[in-house]
Design an enzyme around this catalytic site. Structure first.
Site, PDB file in Angstrom:
ATOM      1  N   ASP A  57       0.839  -1.202   0.000  1.00 31.44           N
ATOM      2  CA  ASP A  57       0.000   0.000   0.000  1.00 31.44           C
ATOM      3  C   ASP A  57       0.873   1.250   0.000  1.00 31.44           C
ATOM      4  O   ASP A  57       0.630   2.203  -0.760  1.00 31.44           O
ATOM      5  CB  ASP A  57      -0.910  -0.022   1.230  1.00 31.44           C
ATOM      6  CG  ASP A  57      -1.703   1.255   1.391  1.00 31.44           C
ATOM      7  OD1 ASP A  57      -2.611   1.503   0.582  1.00 31.44           O
ATOM      8  OD2 ASP A  57      -1.401   2.028   2.335  1.00 31.44           O
ATOM      9  N   GLU A  86      -1.606  -5.225  -3.842  1.00 26.62           N
ATOM     10  CA  GLU A  86      -0.661  -4.501  -2.994  1.00 26.62           C
ATOM     11  C   GLU A  86       0.424  -5.440  -2.475  1.00 26.62           C
ATOM     12  O   GLU A  86       1.613  -5.087  -2.463  1.00 26.62           O
ATOM     13  CB  GLU A  86      -1.410  -3.853  -1.828  1.00 26.62           C
ATOM     14  CG  GLU A  86      -2.311  -2.699  -2.247  1.00 26.62           C
ATOM     15  CD  GLU A  86      -3.186  -2.188  -1.119  1.00 26.62           C
ATOM     16  OE1 GLU A  86      -3.701  -1.062  -1.235  1.00 26.62           O
ATOM     17  OE2 GLU A  86      -3.368  -2.918  -0.125  1.00 26.62           O
TER      18      GLU A  86
END
Length: 231
Positions: free
Chosen positions: A41, A113
């Site tokens: 992320d 991610e």
């Protein structure tokens, strides 16, 4: 052998265990992607921020922030994951598979991610940056700084500029199981005597969709008569 969805980009893993962990949902074992997701992320956020900063040298911070949020939101990441057929590579427990977890936006976004983080740990920053730029290439090319504001913000600012009351949002219904609900929300502008409803996987998403639908009606001239009368 764990399938590698990044082979199409020429990316192979020196440490196959990283790839396997990135593609493993917590329902399939303790060694899953959750920690990698945390790192991924941040990495995606950083690469997208750098790219937008370079592409829009005159854009103010607020517009850049809104555009970045649109590019890296859950639904956008899930679409990128579908584009590389990531759902075909997921390792999940039987219950999660039966409930359709491999199609869920949240799981696809989280896995993407994690995959980015695995590439970073296996091959370093430059390989990670190059991957994110390739994944987001279409989104970067289509990015419009003028449209960076979300639908609710644009509708609110349009109404405020004309001295009108803010829109009202009302939940109409929510159907489905807890893990797979669909929300329907009504957006109403009293001063224009207009309303639109729309559905989404969350109440927030449904509100955004309803605001966007109402903006389309305004753009099409549905509220012109009311605006003209007010003037």
């Amino acid at each position: 052998m764990t399938p590698n969805p990044l082979l199409r980009f020429g990316i192979e893993f020196a440490d196959p265990a990283l790839l396997e962990r990135a593609l493993t949902h917590r329902s399939a074992g303790h060694a899953n992607y959750e920690r990698l997701e945390f790192l991924g992320d941040a990495l995606i956020n950083a690469v997208v921020s750098i790219e937008l900063y370079a592409r829009f040298p005159r854009a103010p911070e607020g517009d850049l922030t809104r555009l970045r949020a649109a590019l890296i939101r859950e639904s956008s990441l899930a679409e990128l994951a579908r584009g590389i057929e990531l759902s075909d590579c997921l390792r999940m427990g039987g219950g999660e598979l039966k409930s359709g977890g491999f199609r869920r936006d949240s799981i696809l976004a989280d896995t993407l991610e994690a995959l980015v983080a695995a590439v970073y740990l296996d091959g370093g920053w430059e390989r990670c940056r190059a991957l994110v730029c390739v994944l987001f290439a279409g989104a970067f090319d289509a990015a419009d700084i003028g449209a960076a504001k979300d639908a609710k913000t644009r509708l609110q600012e349009w109404l405020q500029a004309r001295g009108m009351a803010l829109p009202e949002y009302r939940m109409l219904d929510a159907v489905g199981k807890d893990h797979d609900k669909v929300f329907r929300v009504l957006c109403r502008v009293v001063d224009l005597d207009l309303c639109s409803d729309a559905a989404g996987r969350s109440r927030k998403a449904a509100e955004q969709a309803a605001a966007a639908a109402l903006l389309e009606r305004i753009d099409a001239g549905a509220g012109a008569a009311v605006v003209g009368a007010a003037q």
